[in-house]
Design a protein around this motif. Sequence first.
Motif, PDB file in Angstrom:
ATOM      1  N   THR A  24       0.834  -1.207   0.000  1.00  0.00           N
ATOM      2  CA  THR A  24       0.000   0.000   0.000  1.00  0.00           C
ATOM      3  C   THR A  24       0.866   1.253   0.000  1.00  0.00           C
ATOM      4  N   GLY A  25       1.941   1.243   0.781  1.00  0.00           N
ATOM      5  CA  GLY A  25       2.856   2.379   0.791  1.00  0.00           C
ATOM      6  C   GLY A  25       3.464   2.608  -0.579  1.00  0.00           C
ATOM      7  N   MET A  26       3.829   1.501  -1.249  1.00  0.00           N
ATOM      8  CA  MET A  26       4.397   1.607  -2.595  1.00  0.00           C
ATOM      9  C   MET A  26       3.362   2.161  -3.567  1.00  0.00           C
ATOM     10  N   LEU A  27       2.128   1.745  -3.414  1.00  0.00           N
ATOM     11  CA  LEU A  27       1.051   2.239  -4.276  1.00  0.00           C
ATOM     12  C   LEU A  27       0.853   3.746  -4.082  1.00  0.00           C
ATOM     13  N   LEU A  28       0.928   4.189  -2.829  1.00  0.00           N
ATOM     14  CA  LEU A  28       0.730   5.614  -2.517  1.00  0.00           C
ATOM     15  C   LEU A  28       1.908   6.485  -2.948  1.00  0.00           C
TER      16      LEU A  28
ATOM     17  N   TRP B  42       5.608  10.690   3.334  1.00  0.00           N
ATOM     18  CA  TRP B  42       4.156  10.870   3.441  1.00  0.00           C
ATOM     19  C   TRP B  42       3.449   9.619   2.921  1.00  0.00           C
ATOM     20  N   ALA B  43       3.923   9.113   1.780  1.00  0.00           N
ATOM     21  CA  ALA B  43       3.318   7.922   1.174  1.00  0.00           C
ATOM     22  C   ALA B  43       3.429   6.712   2.099  1.00  0.00           C
ATOM     23  N   PHE B  44       4.627   6.486   2.629  1.00  0.00           N
ATOM     24  CA  PHE B  44       4.835   5.267   3.418  1.00  0.00           C
ATOM     25  C   PHE B  44       4.319   5.388   4.852  1.00  0.00           C
ATOM     26  N   LYS B  45       3.937   6.592   5.252  1.00  0.00           N
ATOM     27  CA  LYS B  45       3.278   6.749   6.547  1.00  0.00           C
ATOM     28  C   LYS B  45       1.787   6.436   6.402  1.00  0.00           C
ATOM     29  N   GLY B  46       1.302   6.480   5.145  1.00  0.00           N
ATOM     30  CA  GLY B  46      -0.114   6.271   4.861  1.00  0.00           C
ATOM     31  C   GLY B  46      -0.716   4.995   5.433  1.00  0.00           C
ATOM     32  N   PRO B  47      -0.062   3.833   5.250  1.00  0.00           N
ATOM     33  CA  PRO B  47      -0.652   2.595   5.778  1.00  0.00           C
ATOM     34  C   PRO B  47      -0.918   2.640   7.282  1.00  0.00           C
TER      35      PRO B  47
END
Length: 200
Positions: free
Chosen positions: A26-30, A38-43
């Motif tokens: 999910t982090g990779m997708l974001l 910011w992306a990898f904090k998303g999950p």
Amino acid sequence: MEATLHLAQDPEADALLGRSPLAALTGMLLDQQIPMEWAFKGPATIAGRMGAWDLDAHEIAAMDPEAFAALLSEKPAVHRYPGSMAKRIQQLCRYLVDHYDGDAEAVWRDAGDGPALLKRLEELPGFGRQKAQIFLALLGKQLGVRPTGWREAAGAYGEERSFRSVADITGPESLAKVRAHKQEMKAAAKAAGAAKAAGR
């Protein structure tokens, strides 16, 4: 899967990425059009808002799309485009439910070799070749998933200490190197575009 990652630059979020295959995917997708941290904090943000310690593909896939989009849109938003990314995450989770019974790790657990794993990653919704190769490099370099030929399948991202992507980030120093590389690539692309325009 249990590893120490430093992609979110946040201990709690990084711990989730290291223990949860779905969180890592999910982090990779974001990771597009926003800073990597910011992306990898998303999950972790999504899990927290769902009142869970991990992400569950079955649960996310079954959620009402509007409710899930609202969850990602809460401030601070999970992404610059929370609505469209909510759709993509649900598409990814539905695909995992349909093809892997919701078990994200099954994508790579029994992949025969590097090319086969790359193909599986490319088949995931939201994963083009570049994103698939970067994730494959991350699996090999930091998560101990190393089927035969994984480096070759990951292309330039599989090269040792290449500092091209998230696959090479293990702390602030390597993060700075990857950022510098990306800036160089952007500058080169801009210069090439200008030269092409001038040659018309």
